[in-house]
Write a protein that holds these residues in place. Structure first.
Motif, mmCIF file in Angstrom:
data_model
loop_
_atom_site.group_PDB
_atom_site.id
_atom_site.type_symbol
_atom_site.label_atom_id
_atom_site.label_comp_id
_atom_site.label_asym_id
_atom_site.label_seq_id
_atom_site.Cartn_x
_atom_site.Cartn_y
_atom_site.Cartn_z
ATOM 1 N N PHE A 1 0.839 -1.189 0.000
ATOM 2 C CA PHE A 1 0.000 0.000 0.000
ATOM 3 C C PHE A 1 0.879 1.245 0.000
ATOM 4 N N LEU A 2 0.411 2.294 -0.649
ATOM 5 C CA LEU A 2 1.072 3.592 -0.597
ATOM 6 C C LEU A 2 0.063 4.571 -0.004
ATOM 7 N N PHE A 3 0.307 4.994 1.227
ATOM 8 C CA PHE A 3 -0.632 5.853 1.935
ATOM 9 C C PHE A 3 -0.047 7.237 2.157
ATOM 10 N N ARG A 4 -0.936 8.228 2.162
ATOM 11 C CA ARG A 4 -0.589 9.581 2.571
ATOM 12 C C ARG A 4 -1.283 9.874 3.894
ATOM 13 N N ALA A 5 -0.684 10.729 4.694
ATOM 14 C CA ALA A 5 -1.339 11.131 5.942
ATOM 15 C C ALA A 5 -2.686 11.775 5.644
ATOM 16 N N SER A 6 -2.772 12.485 4.511
ATOM 17 C CA SER A 6 -4.022 13.149 4.147
ATOM 18 C C SER A 6 -5.145 12.165 3.857
ATOM 19 N N ASP A 7 -4.804 10.901 3.529
ATOM 20 C CA ASP A 7 -5.828 9.881 3.325
ATOM 21 C C ASP A 7 -6.622 9.639 4.609
ATOM 22 N N PHE A 8 -6.000 9.985 5.735
ATOM 23 C CA PHE A 8 -6.623 9.745 7.026
ATOM 24 C C PHE A 8 -7.043 11.044 7.704
ATOM 25 N N GLY A 9 -7.131 12.109 6.893
ATOM 26 C CA GLY A 9 -7.662 13.358 7.409
ATOM 27 C C GLY A 9 -6.650 14.307 8.008
ATOM 28 N N TYR A 10 -5.353 13.969 7.935
ATOM 29 C CA TYR A 10 -4.341 14.854 8.504
ATOM 30 C C TYR A 10 -3.895 15.885 7.461
ATOM 31 N N PRO A 11 -3.544 17.098 7.905
ATOM 32 C CA PRO A 11 -3.271 18.202 6.953
ATOM 33 C C PRO A 11 -1.859 18.212 6.376
ATOM 34 N N HIS A 12 -1.330 17.055 5.996
ATOM 35 C CA HIS A 12 -0.039 16.997 5.324
ATOM 36 C C HIS A 12 0.045 15.696 4.542
ATOM 37 N N GLN A 13 1.058 15.554 3.704
ATOM 38 C CA GLN A 13 1.155 14.405 2.813
ATOM 39 C C GLN A 13 1.812 13.187 3.486
ATOM 40 N N ARG A 14 3.067 13.297 3.842
ATOM 41 C CA ARG A 14 3.843 12.191 4.442
ATOM 42 C C ARG A 14 3.512 10.858 3.765
ATOM 43 N N LYS A 15 3.869 10.772 2.504
ATOM 44 C CA LYS A 15 3.593 9.558 1.728
ATOM 45 C C LYS A 15 4.557 8.457 2.150
ATOM 46 N N ARG A 16 4.002 7.311 2.538
ATOM 47 C CA ARG A 16 4.831 6.213 3.027
ATOM 48 C C ARG A 16 4.329 4.886 2.467
ATOM 49 N N ALA A 17 5.271 3.957 2.330
ATOM 50 C CA ALA A 17 4.936 2.605 1.877
ATOM 51 C C ALA A 17 4.627 1.731 3.083
ATOM 52 N N PHE A 18 3.580 0.935 2.977
ATOM 53 C CA PHE A 18 3.231 -0.062 3.985
ATOM 54 C C PHE A 18 3.037 -1.400 3.274
ATOM 55 N N VAL A 19 3.544 -2.451 3.873
ATOM 56 C CA VAL A 19 3.393 -3.788 3.296
ATOM 57 C C VAL A 19 2.935 -4.740 4.386
ATOM 58 N N ILE A 20 1.874 -5.486 4.090
ATOM 59 C CA ILE A 20 1.451 -6.581 4.968
ATOM 60 C C ILE A 20 1.987 -7.866 4.360
ATOM 61 N N ALA A 21 2.898 -8.512 5.057
ATOM 62 C CA ALA A 21 3.386 -9.831 4.633
ATOM 63 C C ALA A 21 2.687 -10.876 5.493
ATOM 64 N N TYR A 22 2.187 -11.916 4.861
ATOM 65 C CA TYR A 22 1.418 -12.932 5.588
ATOM 66 C C TYR A 22 1.949 -14.309 5.229
ATOM 67 N N SER A 23 1.936 -15.192 6.229
ATOM 68 C CA SER A 23 2.371 -16.561 5.969
ATOM 69 C C SER A 23 1.436 -17.174 4.943
ATOM 70 N N THR A 24 1.987 -17.908 4.017
ATOM 71 C CA THR A 24 1.201 -18.458 2.916
ATOM 72 C C THR A 24 0.309 -19.587 3.398
ATOM 73 N N SER A 25 -0.165 -20.410 2.533
ATOM 74 C CA SER A 25 -1.151 -21.461 2.770
ATOM 75 C C SER A 25 -2.546 -20.864 2.784
ATOM 76 N N GLN A 26 -3.350 -21.125 3.813
ATOM 77 C CA GLN A 26 -4.748 -20.728 3.778
ATOM 78 C C GLN A 26 -4.929 -19.213 3.784
ATOM 79 N N ARG A 27 -3.983 -18.469 4.322
ATOM 80 C CA ARG A 27 -4.106 -17.012 4.343
ATOM 81 C C ARG A 27 -4.004 -16.416 2.937
ATOM 82 N N ARG A 28 -3.200 -17.043 2.087
ATOM 83 C CA ARG A 28 -3.033 -16.505 0.736
ATOM 84 C C ARG A 28 -4.376 -16.435 0.011
ATOM 85 N N ALA A 29 -5.169 -17.478 0.093
ATOM 86 C CA ALA A 29 -6.448 -17.503 -0.612
ATOM 87 C C ALA A 29 -7.376 -16.394 -0.132
#
Length: 279
Positions: free
Chosen positions: A163-191
């Motif tokens: 995900f690429l999120f900006r602080a403004s996406d959450f209502g804050y008055p600035h950009q602060r664009k940051r990368a977020f990644v959720i890594a999950y163990s595979t198998s049943q979670r992948r589906a």
């Protein structure tokens, strides 16, 4: 779910995941002032942070939670010695200087960003179900960097959503664009993750008008300095207190290195929904 918060800073990841325990968390209030009740789904088991000032903040705001200092020395045995037998989620806003356009752009082999591999090592030892990453936007917008990053995740058995999120996406008055990644163990979670519908987790302006209570503390501090006459209004150096006695520099440094807690709150709610679907 037990959380191991690495490169903790002042605890932004843990605060955000704790907020996901509430139906309607108000970031303008401290945790003990919330009107809704926590379900305690996410619990921080331990922190790991090397900065002495940040460790003092963690000790004050998260009483009783162990704080490790050196991520390279942290392993399953060290956790067990503190009575921590299970880790479900590892969070890691690992140093970004080697990835950021403002840095030397040494990539994952830079002396700071190579610490990313320490996160994977600990995740492998603890068999963590999830890893939450936060870093410079370059982590996912630079194709070469992201290719290496994704390859390492797959080698350790993790799928991912980026995900690429900006602080403004959450209502804050600035950009602060940051990368977020959720890594999950595979198998049943992948589906489940491949079919996950994130649209029901509305984020646009969800926190509009709210300010983090901790941020209010900084504003009050700067206001007090102005009243003392030690800094002048409209001075670009106000917060740094560049008057020979930098009273606020450590405090502002910690906020600069932290993240918007509302974002891990959002990601935590998604994880909670996915895990409940599995069970």
């Amino acid at each position: 779910m037990f959380v191991l918060d690495l490169f903790s800073g002042i605890g932004g990841f843990s605060l955000g995941l704790m907020a996901a325990n509430y139906d309607d968390y108000d970031f303008s209030l401290y945790p003990h002032e919330q009107k809704s009740k926590s379900d305690d789904y996410f619990k921080t088991a331990a922190f790991c942070e090397i900065d002495a000032h940040a460790k003092k903040v963690l000790a004050k705001n998260f009483k009783g939670i162990p704080i490790f200092s050196d991520v390279t020395a942290l392993d399953k045995r060290a956790l067990n010695e503190k009575g921590i037998d299970s880790i479900d989620i590892i969070t890691g806003g690992f140093p970004c200087q080697d990835l950021s356009v403002a840095g030397k752009r040494a990539g994952f082999e830079g002396e700071r960003s190579i610490l990313f591999k320490e996160i994977l090592r600990i995740a492998d030892e603890t068999k963590a179900k999830y890893i939450l990453f936060e870093n410079s936007e370059q982590l996912i917008t630079n194709k070469r960097l992201f290719s290496v990053f994704a390859q390492e995740l797959r080698a350790y058995g993790y799928g991912y959503r980026a995900f690429l999120f900006r602080a403004s996406d959450f209502g804050y008055p600035h950009q602060r664009k940051r990368a977020f990644v959720i890594a999950y163990s595979t198998s049943q979670r992948r589906a489940i993750w491949d079919k996950a519908d994130f649209s029901k987790f509305a984020i646009k302006n969800q926190f509009k008008g709210q300010k983090c209570a901790l941020l209010n503390g900084v504003c009050e501090r700067v206001s007090n300095l102005r009243k003392k006459g030690s800094i002048t209004p409209c001075d670009i150096r106000d917060i740094r207190g560049d008057n020979g006695i930098s009273e606020a520099v450590e405090r502002v440094k910690q906020y600069g290195n932290s993240l918007i807690p509302a974002i891990p709150c959002y990601l935590g709610k998604i994880i909670k929904s996915v895990e409940r679907a599995i069970s």
